[in-house]
Design an enzyme around this catalytic site. Structure first.
Site, PDB file in Angstrom:
ATOM      1  N   ASP B  61       0.688  -1.283  -0.008  1.00  0.00           N
ATOM      2  CA  ASP B  61       0.205  -0.048   0.098  1.00  0.00           C
ATOM      3  C   ASP B  61       0.808   1.111  -0.015  1.00  0.00           C
ATOM      4  O   ASP B  61       2.117   1.365   0.823  1.00  0.00           O
ATOM      5  CB  ASP B  61      -0.812   0.180   1.081  1.00  0.00           C
ATOM      6  N   SER B  68      -9.949  10.306   7.645  1.00  0.00           N
ATOM      7  CA  SER B  68     -11.238   9.811   7.087  1.00  0.00           C
ATOM      8  C   SER B  68     -11.035   8.151   6.677  1.00  0.00           C
ATOM      9  O   SER B  68     -12.175   7.592   6.295  1.00  0.00           O
ATOM     10  CB  SER B  68     -11.691  10.655   5.783  1.00  0.00           C
ATOM     11  N   ARG B  72     -13.095   2.724   9.023  1.00  0.00           N
ATOM     12  CA  ARG B  72     -13.267   1.374   8.378  1.00  0.00           C
ATOM     13  C   ARG B  72     -11.890   0.521   8.376  1.00  0.00           C
ATOM     14  O   ARG B  72     -11.730  -0.441   7.871  1.00  0.00           O
ATOM     15  CB  ARG B  72     -13.719   1.584   6.930  1.00  0.00           C
ATOM     16  N   LYS B  85       0.400   3.333   5.417  1.00  0.00           N
ATOM     17  CA  LYS B  85      -0.386   2.263   5.819  1.00  0.00           C
ATOM     18  C   LYS B  85       0.288   1.053   5.874  1.00  0.00           C
ATOM     19  O   LYS B  85       0.188   0.110   6.816  1.00  0.00           O
ATOM     20  CB  LYS B  85      -1.450   2.070   4.749  1.00  0.00           C
ATOM     21  N   ASP B 129      -8.802  -1.172  -3.903  1.00  0.00           N
ATOM     22  CA  ASP B 129     -10.090  -0.294  -4.083  1.00  0.00           C
ATOM     23  C   ASP B 129     -10.501   0.296  -5.350  1.00  0.00           C
ATOM     24  O   ASP B 129     -11.079   1.345  -5.628  1.00  0.00           O
ATOM     25  CB  ASP B 129     -10.039   0.958  -2.839  1.00  0.00           C
ATOM     26  N   CYS B 173     -13.007 -13.921 -16.101  1.00  0.00           N
ATOM     27  CA  CYS B 173     -14.023 -15.006 -16.491  1.00  0.00           C
ATOM     28  C   CYS B 173     -15.487 -14.464 -16.110  1.00  0.00           C
ATOM     29  O   CYS B 173     -16.265 -14.517 -16.795  1.00  0.00           O
ATOM     30  CB  CYS B 173     -13.816 -16.474 -15.985  1.00  0.00           C
ATOM     31  N   CYS B 187     -14.415   3.722  -3.657  1.00  0.00           N
ATOM     32  CA  CYS B 187     -14.568   4.145  -2.174  1.00  0.00           C
ATOM     33  C   CYS B 187     -14.451   5.537  -1.862  1.00  0.00           C
ATOM     34  O   CYS B 187     -15.058   5.797  -1.112  1.00  0.00           O
ATOM     35  CB  CYS B 187     -13.773   3.028  -1.175  1.00  0.00           C
ATOM     36  N   CYS B 247      -7.000 -16.122 -17.939  1.00  0.00           N
ATOM     37  CA  CYS B 247      -6.609 -17.549 -17.411  1.00  0.00           C
ATOM     38  C   CYS B 247      -6.791 -18.739 -18.638  1.00  0.00           C
ATOM     39  O   CYS B 247      -6.632 -19.866 -18.105  1.00  0.00           O
ATOM     40  CB  CYS B 247      -7.572 -18.082 -16.434  1.00  0.00           C
TER      41      CYS B 247
END
Lengths: 80, 263
Positions: B61, B68, B72, B85, B129, B173, B187, B247
């Site tokens: 990350d 903010s 979460r 992070k 995200d 797929c 998000c 794949c």
């Protein structure tokens, strides 16, 4: 223990595990991991404290599919 | 048995599960997981992977912790504002379980570094995200043959799927058409409630643990959709596509949409 370790006699000789003083569920963790390392049919004699350990560990062993016999303050388990 | 006394105690409540075993625990310990993103999904996912004893965990990350984020992203606490992070997640996970190695990668996963970051992992947990990153992680895992757990959350709902490249349907797929950049709210633009991230991220950890140990049945060729507003879970079947550019598809031709029911 017998000097014949590794021979056929050693395979028949039960393995011993003294878990007196080891609380639940750690006593069952140790029993379970020991059984996991043993070949099917091999015997394990586990010494446990009376009370919850002696009630709980044999029941867990049965639920895991092992053959279990109680004698005095120890439990004889046949690895499945 | 090579598990130490402290490991036996630490993991005792999972070692006593009938489905578990010392062998399963050792498989986890020798496994390496890469967690892409240390946000709403990555915090709970990495927490439960570390707590369960996954031996090596990489956290990718490049973001810094903002006020903010805190509602979460439960590895990031108010005194951590401004920290990277990946670094903060590694610090907190090391507090949680010093028996495992956590490596922070304060970088953005991009086409030029994706293969280098994901190669060698036994499982990749995609907690990113953005759709662009998700397709890139999927395609890279398919190319490398690394099992992958995909997920996403938005608002009060989320979805999870596990992927064994070459064996089960991959993300492409299932969702063959990549949304155009900016066409789907991320998000950042649309809201999300922290608790749904906790549920879905925890589910990702569960799936990764199943893929690594062989315990249980991973969500292969299926998507679990959770609607937090109604508490209604739904498992939607999916399947491989013969013409999947990621794949390589299956021997059996697929007809029409891979997702049997619209999500």
């Amino acid at each position: 223990m017998s000097a014949a370790s590794g021979g056929p006699a050693a395979a028949l000789e039960p393995r011993e595990l003294d878990l007196r003083g080891v609380p639940c569920p750690l006593n069952w963790v140790r029993t379970r991991l020991t059984l996991e390392s043993m070949p099917a049919g091999a015997q394990l004699v586990v010494r446990l404290d009376p009370g919850e350990p002696l009630e709980s560990v044999p029941r867990s062993a049965r639920e895991d599919g092992h053959e279990v016999a109680l004698a005095d303050e120890c439990v004889r388990i046949v690895a499945r | 048995m090579t598990l130490s006394d402290s490991e036996l105690i630490r993991y005792s409540r999972q070692l006593v599960m009938p489905e578990w075993s010392g062998a399963a625990q050792e498989r986890l310990r020798s496994a390496s997981a890469m967690v892409i993103g240390a946000g709403a999904l990555g915090c709970p996912a990495a927490t439960y992977l570390a707590a369960a004893g996954v031996g090596r965990i990489g956290v990718v990350d490049d973001d810094e912790i903002e006020l903010s984020n805190l509602h979460r992203q439960p590895l990031h606490l108010t005194p951590d504002l401004g920290a990277r992070k990946a670094d903060n997640a590694a610090v907190k996970l090391a507090f949680l379980n010093p028996e495992v190695v956590v490596e922070p990668f304060p970088a953005r996963l991009e086409e030029m570094n994706a293969e280098a970051l994901l190669a060698g992992a036994d499982v990749v947990v995609d907690c990113s995200d953005s759709f662009a990153t998700r397709y890139l992680v999927n395609d890279t895992c398919c190319a490398l043959g690394v099992p992958l757990v995909e997920a996403g959350v938005l608002g009060l709902s989320g979805l999870v799927m596990s992927i064994r490249p070459g064996e089960s349907a991959c993300y492409r797929c299932t969702f063959p058409t990549e949304p155009e950049a900016g066409s789907v709210p991320s998000c950042r633009e649309a809201g999300v409630l922290g608790a749904i991230g906790g549920i879905v991220g925890s589910f990702q950890a569960l799936e990764a643990i199943k893929l690594l140990t062989g315990v249980g049945e991973p969500l292969l060729d299926a998507i679990l959709q959770l609607d937090g507003a109604t508490s209604a879970p739904m498992v939607i079947a999916t399947r491989r596509r013969e013409d999947c550019p990621a794949c390589g598809g299956s021997a059996e031709p697929s007809v029409g949409a891979a997702v049997e029911e619209a999500v």
